[in-house]
Design an enzyme around this catalytic site. Sequence first.
Site, PDB file in Angstrom:
ATOM      1  N   HIS A  83       4.452   5.524  15.509  1.00  0.00           N
ATOM      2  CA  HIS A  83       5.785   5.639  14.895  1.00  0.00           C
ATOM      3  C   HIS A  83       5.747   6.898  14.021  1.00  0.00           C
ATOM      4  O   HIS A  83       5.232   6.884  12.903  1.00  0.00           O
ATOM      5  CB  HIS A  83       6.084   4.382  14.063  1.00  0.00           C
ATOM      6  CG  HIS A  83       7.402   4.444  13.354  1.00  0.00           C
ATOM      7  ND1 HIS A  83       8.477   3.666  13.696  1.00  0.00           N
ATOM      8  CD2 HIS A  83       7.812   5.214  12.318  1.00  0.00           C
ATOM      9  CE1 HIS A  83       9.497   3.959  12.905  1.00  0.00           C
ATOM     10  NE2 HIS A  83       9.119   4.884  12.050  1.00  0.00           N
ATOM     11  N   LEU A  84       6.272   7.991  14.567  1.00  0.00           N
ATOM     12  CA  LEU A  84       6.199   9.276  13.861  1.00  0.00           C
ATOM     13  C   LEU A  84       7.592   9.714  13.409  1.00  0.00           C
ATOM     14  O   LEU A  84       8.363  10.294  14.183  1.00  0.00           O
ATOM     15  CB  LEU A  84       5.591  10.350  14.785  1.00  0.00           C
ATOM     16  CG  LEU A  84       4.244  10.015  15.442  1.00  0.00           C
ATOM     17  CD1 LEU A  84       3.765  11.171  16.322  1.00  0.00           C
ATOM     18  CD2 LEU A  84       3.197   9.667  14.402  1.00  0.00           C
TER      19      LEU A  84
ATOM     20  N   ASN B   7      19.799  -0.348   7.070  1.00  0.00           N
ATOM     21  CA  ASN B   7      18.391   0.064   7.120  1.00  0.00           C
ATOM     22  C   ASN B   7      18.230   1.269   6.202  1.00  0.00           C
ATOM     23  O   ASN B   7      18.482   2.409   6.592  1.00  0.00           O
ATOM     24  CB  ASN B   7      18.037   0.409   8.575  1.00  0.00           C
ATOM     25  CG  ASN B   7      16.634   0.953   8.729  1.00  0.00           C
ATOM     26  OD1 ASN B   7      15.937   1.208   7.748  1.00  0.00           O
ATOM     27  ND2 ASN B   7      16.219   1.162   9.976  1.00  0.00           N
TER      28      ASN B   7
ATOM     29  N   ARG C 186      16.818  -4.169   6.124  1.00  0.00           N
ATOM     30  CA  ARG C 186      15.392  -3.858   6.240  1.00  0.00           C
ATOM     31  C   ARG C 186      14.832  -3.832   4.822  1.00  0.00           C
ATOM     32  O   ARG C 186      15.352  -3.118   3.960  1.00  0.00           O
ATOM     33  CB  ARG C 186      15.207  -2.494   6.892  1.00  0.00           C
ATOM     34  CG  ARG C 186      13.773  -2.024   6.854  1.00  0.00           C
ATOM     35  CD  ARG C 186      13.660  -0.625   7.422  1.00  0.00           C
ATOM     36  NE  ARG C 186      12.314  -0.122   7.312  1.00  0.00           N
ATOM     37  CZ  ARG C 186      12.009   1.161   7.184  1.00  0.00           C
ATOM     38  NH1 ARG C 186      12.966   2.072   7.162  1.00  0.00           N
ATOM     39  NH2 ARG C 186      10.772   1.552   7.101  1.00  0.00           N
TER      40      ARG C 186
ATOM     41  N   ILE D 294      10.222  12.046  15.128  1.00  0.00           N
ATOM     42  CA  ILE D 294       9.332  13.070  15.698  1.00  0.00           C
ATOM     43  C   ILE D 294       8.790  12.611  17.049  1.00  0.00           C
ATOM     44  O   ILE D 294       8.790  13.365  18.027  1.00  0.00           O
ATOM     45  CB  ILE D 294       8.163  13.369  14.712  1.00  0.00           C
ATOM     46  CG1 ILE D 294       8.709  13.906  13.386  1.00  0.00           C
ATOM     47  CG2 ILE D 294       7.169  14.334  15.338  1.00  0.00           C
ATOM     48  CD1 ILE D 294       7.665  14.006  12.266  1.00  0.00           C
TER      49      ILE D 294
ATOM     50  N   ASN E   5      11.478  12.877  19.757  1.00  0.00           N
ATOM     51  CA  ASN E   5      12.190  14.148  19.983  1.00  0.00           C
ATOM     52  C   ASN E   5      11.332  15.398  20.078  1.00  0.00           C
ATOM     53  O   ASN E   5      11.822  16.436  20.526  1.00  0.00           O
ATOM     54  CB  ASN E   5      13.208  14.376  18.859  1.00  0.00           C
ATOM     55  CG  ASN E   5      14.259  13.288  18.832  1.00  0.00           C
ATOM     56  OD1 ASN E   5      14.943  13.077  19.819  1.00  0.00           O
ATOM     57  ND2 ASN E   5      14.346  12.560  17.732  1.00  0.00           N
TER      58      ASN E   5
ATOM     59  N   LYS F 258      20.614   3.964   7.679  1.00  0.00           N
ATOM     60  CA  LYS F 258      21.230   3.698   8.979  1.00  0.00           C
ATOM     61  C   LYS F 258      21.999   2.387   8.889  1.00  0.00           C
ATOM     62  O   LYS F 258      21.609   1.495   8.125  1.00  0.00           O
ATOM     63  CB  LYS F 258      20.148   3.600  10.061  1.00  0.00           C
ATOM     64  CG  LYS F 258      19.393   4.916  10.240  1.00  0.00           C
ATOM     65  CD  LYS F 258      18.216   4.801  11.189  1.00  0.00           C
ATOM     66  CE  LYS F 258      17.434   6.120  11.188  1.00  0.00           C
ATOM     67  NZ  LYS F 258      16.021   5.991  11.457  1.00  0.00           N
TER      68      LYS F 258
ATOM     69  N   GLU G  42      15.190  -0.492  15.069  1.00  0.00           N
ATOM     70  CA  GLU G  42      14.919  -1.457  14.002  1.00  0.00           C
ATOM     71  C   GLU G  42      16.171  -2.291  13.719  1.00  0.00           C
ATOM     72  O   GLU G  42      16.072  -3.488  13.412  1.00  0.00           O
ATOM     73  CB  GLU G  42      14.508  -0.716  12.721  1.00  0.00           C
ATOM     74  CG  GLU G  42      13.153  -0.036  12.817  1.00  0.00           C
ATOM     75  CD  GLU G  42      12.926   1.030  11.755  1.00  0.00           C
ATOM     76  OE1 GLU G  42      13.892   1.754  11.416  1.00  0.00           O
ATOM     77  OE2 GLU G  42      11.789   1.153  11.275  1.00  0.00           O
TER      78      GLU G  42
ATOM     79  N   ASN H 249       9.814  10.533   9.365  1.00  0.00           N
ATOM     80  CA  ASN H 249       9.508  11.102   8.057  1.00  0.00           C
ATOM     81  C   ASN H 249       8.367  10.293   7.432  1.00  0.00           C
ATOM     82  O   ASN H 249       7.412  10.837   6.898  1.00  0.00           O
ATOM     83  CB  ASN H 249      10.759  11.075   7.178  1.00  0.00           C
ATOM     84  CG  ASN H 249      10.545  11.802   5.877  1.00  0.00           C
ATOM     85  OD1 ASN H 249      10.077  12.938   5.863  1.00  0.00           O
ATOM     86  ND2 ASN H 249      10.838  11.138   4.773  1.00  0.00           N
ATOM     87  N   GLY H 250       8.466   8.965   7.550  1.00  0.00           N
ATOM     88  CA  GLY H 250       7.321   8.088   7.306  1.00  0.00           C
ATOM     89  C   GLY H 250       6.632   7.909   8.655  1.00  0.00           C
ATOM     90  O   GLY H 250       7.316   7.855   9.671  1.00  0.00           O
TER      91      GLY H 250
HETATM   92  P1  ADP Z   1      12.799   8.079   8.726  1.00  0.00           P
HETATM   93  O1  ADP Z   1      13.489   6.953   9.477  1.00  0.00           O
HETATM   94  O2  ADP Z   1      11.360   7.808   8.364  1.00  0.00           O
HETATM   95  O3  ADP Z   1      13.591   8.610   7.581  1.00  0.00           O
HETATM   96  P2  ADP Z   1      13.138   9.509  11.268  1.00  0.00           P
HETATM   97  O4  ADP Z   1      12.487   8.532  12.180  1.00  0.00           O
HETATM   98  O5  ADP Z   1      14.631   9.650  11.325  1.00  0.00           O
HETATM   99  O6  ADP Z   1      12.679   9.321   9.746  1.00  0.00           O
HETATM  100  O7  ADP Z   1      12.458  10.944  11.572  1.00  0.00           O
HETATM  101  C1  ADP Z   1      12.782  12.086  10.866  1.00  0.00           C
HETATM  102  C2  ADP Z   1      11.867  13.210  11.354  1.00  0.00           C
HETATM  103  O8  ADP Z   1      12.115  13.434  12.760  1.00  0.00           O
HETATM  104  C3  ADP Z   1      12.116  14.547  10.648  1.00  0.00           C
HETATM  105  O9  ADP Z   1      10.886  15.170  10.329  1.00  0.00           O
HETATM  106  C4  ADP Z   1      12.842  15.348  11.729  1.00  0.00           C
HETATM  107  O10 ADP Z   1      12.621  16.733  11.607  1.00  0.00           O
HETATM  108  C5  ADP Z   1      12.160  14.828  12.973  1.00  0.00           C
HETATM  109  N1  ADP Z   1      12.934  15.182  14.172  1.00  0.00           N
HETATM  110  C6  ADP Z   1      14.136  14.708  14.558  1.00  0.00           C
HETATM  111  N2  ADP Z   1      14.558  15.360  15.686  1.00  0.00           N
HETATM  112  C7  ADP Z   1      13.591  16.255  15.981  1.00  0.00           C
HETATM  113  C8  ADP Z   1      13.402  17.230  17.016  1.00  0.00           C
HETATM  114  N3  ADP Z   1      14.317  17.410  17.966  1.00  0.00           N
HETATM  115  N4  ADP Z   1      12.275  17.982  17.018  1.00  0.00           N
HETATM  116  C9  ADP Z   1      11.340  17.814  16.049  1.00  0.00           C
HETATM  117  N5  ADP Z   1      11.440  16.913  15.054  1.00  0.00           N
HETATM  118  C10 ADP Z   1      12.548  16.144  15.030  1.00  0.00           C
END
Ligand code: ADP
Length: 395
Positions: free
Chosen positions: A209-210, A9, A94, A330, A333, A16, A380, A212-213
């Site tokens: 779904h929060l 992914n 993916r 986000i 977490n 991942k 995913e 980075n994207g």
């Molecule tokens: P992607 O798969 O789109 O690359 P993720 O789903 O892994 O992204 O999310 C990454 C985001 O989650 C980053 O902005 C990271 O700071 C945030 N994040 C992860 N853990 C925490 C936490 N404990 N508190 C706040 N934000 C978090």
Amino acid sequence: MTDAILVLNAGSSSIKFAIYAHTNVRSPALMSGKVINLSHTPQFLANGVDGRPLPQKNMMTFDETTTHENIVSWLLGWVEHENQGYTIRCVGHRVVHGGRDYAKPILLTTSIISQLKALVPLAPLHQPHSLSAIAAVSKWAPKLPQVACFDTSYHYTQEPLARFFALPREWYDRGIIRYGFHGLSYQYIANSLPCYLGELAEGRVIVAHLGNGASMCAMKKRQSVATSMGFTALDGLMMGQRCGSLDPGVVVHLVRHYKMSIEEIEHMLYNDSGLLGVSGISNNMQVLQNSSHPHAKQAIELFCYKAVQELSSLVSTINGIDAIVFTAGIGENSAQIRQQICDRLTWLGVSLDTGANTTHQHVISHPDSLVKVLIIPTNEELIIAQETQSLITTQ
Ligand code: ADP
């Protein structure tokens, strides 16, 4: 030896991977892991079947100049080296954009890979990463079947109205439509909803779904009705580095008045905007939450404000709301972000249980809340493994 499926992914800020037994695709994976923070200080983490971190032997030194293909090649070597009694029989990827043609997972051939390359301009932050992973596997094991699972597929249930832009009709016919993304994540959440909501799972649910994207999806009967991302993965919510919805007049103005090139504008909208652009500090929510700088605070506030705007608009597409689900980095977490968003949704009857929220329980709404609020960790990789297994066994 156990026959196994390898899942890759390749996301915008992370890669991942997971390995599942071919005959028994279910969570937890036999092995899983990720390379995170790709654009800053890449870091590799892996877990065995018991979920415990694996010792990091044979580490590669990553830096921000290491290409995705190099990282995937290294990962494939690592998987081979750490082999715990399995034989990889196929690989599931993916792939963010399937365009108009791919509503279902597909076995990759040279000609399909070329068609997927043609979709790079529609997802410039993601599609090249998926293609790099596919290329790395092709070099590693040229005969291994590879399957592409698309983020766009889940949204094929949407009515044409939800997909139209109010442009001259010819552009709809040429494929300038809202495709929607994060479909593999939404599919996983849709499959999981009955577990958490019982009959309410078939009702009106908005999934946030929060990561980075970031995007949101309005579901009814666990199918996509509308979503915040559109033709590209740029639309909708404010994201780590992407601006989200933007008055198209801004782009025209930047070209005409500031003589910016298409490449400069693309780079600004995809890489320099969002949390990073507004804060001037980082695209990483955790970093911003730990910062006392007023611009970090304002970036977080704007992120939540935009999320509430999008969610409120999606409520209208499903005539109300029974449940909200938070997922991804986000969403899973950050209690602070969930709280800030829900504080602006009291007009919908949303009320959080602060204790449940701060301790990241599955149900975080107050018992009196008119809308159930949940945290469901997305997976995913599991959906990719299931789709890959199903396609390979019917070949
Ligand atoms: P992607 O798969 O789109 O690359 P993720 O789903 O892994 O992204 O999310 C990454 C985001 O989650 C980053 O902005 C990271 O700071 C945030 N994040 C992860 N853990 C925490 C936490 N404990 N508190 C706040 N934000 C978090």
